[in-house]
Design an enzyme around this catalytic site. Sequence first.
Site, PDB file in Angstrom:
ATOM      1  N   GLU A 174      20.663   8.049  -0.468  1.00 26.00           N
ATOM      2  CA  GLU A 174      21.673   9.093  -0.192  1.00 26.00           C
ATOM      3  C   GLU A 174      21.233  10.428  -0.780  1.00 26.00           C
ATOM      4  O   GLU A 174      21.979  11.084  -1.519  1.00 26.00           O
ATOM      5  CB  GLU A 174      23.064   8.662  -0.700  1.00 26.00           C
ATOM      6  CG  GLU A 174      23.579   7.444   0.038  1.00 26.00           C
ATOM      7  CD  GLU A 174      25.073   7.179  -0.069  1.00 26.00           C
ATOM      8  OE1 GLU A 174      25.752   7.821  -0.891  1.00 26.00           O
ATOM      9  OE2 GLU A 174      25.567   6.321   0.691  1.00 26.00           O
ATOM     10  N   GLU A 296      23.659  -0.052   3.628  1.00 27.01           N
ATOM     11  CA  GLU A 296      24.993  -0.086   3.007  1.00 27.01           C
ATOM     12  C   GLU A 296      26.014  -0.105   4.123  1.00 27.01           C
ATOM     13  O   GLU A 296      26.054   0.805   4.957  1.00 27.01           O
ATOM     14  CB  GLU A 296      25.223   1.121   2.093  1.00 27.01           C
ATOM     15  CG  GLU A 296      24.393   1.057   0.831  1.00 27.01           C
ATOM     16  CD  GLU A 296      24.742   2.125  -0.196  1.00 27.01           C
ATOM     17  OE1 GLU A 296      25.912   2.567  -0.244  1.00 27.01           O
ATOM     18  OE2 GLU A 296      23.830   2.512  -0.944  1.00 27.01           O
TER      19      GLU A 296
HETATM   20  O1  AHR Z   1      28.052   1.157  -2.587  1.00 22.37           O
HETATM   21  C1  AHR Z   1      28.646   2.122  -3.384  1.00 22.37           C
HETATM   22  C2  AHR Z   1      28.003   3.486  -3.224  1.00 22.37           C
HETATM   23  O2  AHR Z   1      28.206   3.960  -1.941  1.00 22.37           O
HETATM   24  C3  AHR Z   1      26.509   3.540  -3.397  1.00 22.37           C
HETATM   25  O3  AHR Z   1      26.119   3.633  -4.704  1.00 22.37           O
HETATM   26  C4  AHR Z   1      26.158   4.791  -2.664  1.00 22.37           C
HETATM   27  O4  AHR Z   1      24.849   4.749  -2.143  1.00 22.37           O
HETATM   28  C5  AHR Z   1      27.229   4.895  -1.591  1.00 22.37           C
HETATM   29  O5  AHR Z   1      27.787   6.150  -1.547  1.00 22.37           O
END
Ligand code: AHR
Length: 500
Positions: A174, A296
């Site tokens: 991110e 994710e």
């Molecule tokens: O999964 C929780 C968070 O969500 C992670 O650390 C981040 O990459 C995303 O914003």
Amino acid sequence: MTNRVVIHTDRSTGSINRNIYGHFAEHLGRCIYEGIWVGEDSDIPNTQGIRNDVLEALRGLQIPVLRWPGGCFADEYHWKDGIGPRATRKRMINTHWGGVVENNHFGTHEFLMLCELLGCEPYINGNVGSGTVQEMQEWVEYMTFDGESPMASERAANGREEPWKVSYFGVGNENWGCGGNMRPEYYADLYRQFQTYVRNYGDNKIFRIACGANDFNYDWTEVLMREAGRYMDGLTLHYYTVPHTWAEKGSATDFETSDWFLTLRKALMMDDLVAKHKTIMDKYDPQKRISLIVDEWGTWYDVEPGTNPGFLYQQNTMRDALVAAATLHIFQKHHDRVRMANIAQTVNVLQAVVLTEGASMTVTPTYHVFEMFKVHQDAEALDVDHRSATYTLDGESIPQTSVSATRDEAGRIHVSLCNLSHDEEAVVTIELRGLADGADGAAQLPLSGRLLQGAAIHAHNTVEQPQQVQPTELTSISRSADGRIQVTLPPASVAVLQAG
Ligand code: AHR
């Protein structure tokens, strides 16, 4: 209206990469500490510090790949803090997640041991946001170099002579947000620089993964593919299903049928999202060399009342099971480009498969979906025509059913199905076409199935009542003389059928 499925058993569309069934464990809340790592001196039974109950549960999922150490944590993690004698490891603040002390007891050796115990591949996410090129280069050398080098010697001094095999390495996380608030052009250049030093030592070949877009940020994908595509093997995508707004997401367990519908509608948006990112990738990489890695995904609700807001602890109901099943179907549909996905997160965080409370543990409805769907791992995807009934609520509509079909190595056909409706049964007819022995063959194939449903849409497991939701035998299957199968799915349910 019935739901009609035609499975062309003679038309394979490719294979389902088992890594679509990957997981993600971050140093966040009670995921690593308590959820996985309790330390060798804990009263909780453990294997070299890793709790046995969770280990055993996770083994049941046949996890193919596990991502670590973050998430946002990755871009402030300095791996050298997490090696050497535990008692002297640096204590730091986990600024992103609750401001708690991170004692670094779970580091590189512990994570790679966990992967060995689970029999899965490690996916390490390196630090671009606050790390250096040298730090990243040395981490890869430390883990994978077989020979004489400063890092290999340090590894040996810390008790591990043999290098590990590390295939998957992420260069930042991110970086458009918590990983440095960068513009895509800037990150693309940094990516090119950092990945240069992520080296292949000996026969350890690294699959380099660039940080990709957040949900609908197509510009990020465009710039990364254009400027850095030739240096990467994979590009990520993050998408969370948040029922309402980021400020008020909604409760994990206390929800109305309108929330149920909205959540599923938002989860299904993954299909369009993946399709659009794929279109951009196709422009620069028509050969489909670069994988889209959804590292994710999952539901994100308000934290459970009374828990630390920075720990992202939420319960998990049949709604999550449906989100998981429908999303996995979407990944399977896009298997030509989606070759890894990692649900967030493994234990006690977001859409977890396992929840713990002290020495107790339970598995969630999402766990059961992953367990039931593991038959799809590395299987051959079959071409499916699917006509779904419509599920309508308050003037909005989504398909009532979702389906995917594969054939495993032994020739058995597995058909997974979901009924998204909160209150209506789904009658599904399934025709198996293209079998060598035709309709007669279809009429003879042994048939069995498993069903996941709860007593209500809010049904969930707790450590006190761990078996509220668990798979049972699917009994509502019948077959006509011409081999056509009919399955009746109860409202809000997931099923997996085996033919053969
Ligand atoms: O999964 C929780 C968070 O969500 C992670 O650390 C981040 O990459 C995303 O914003």
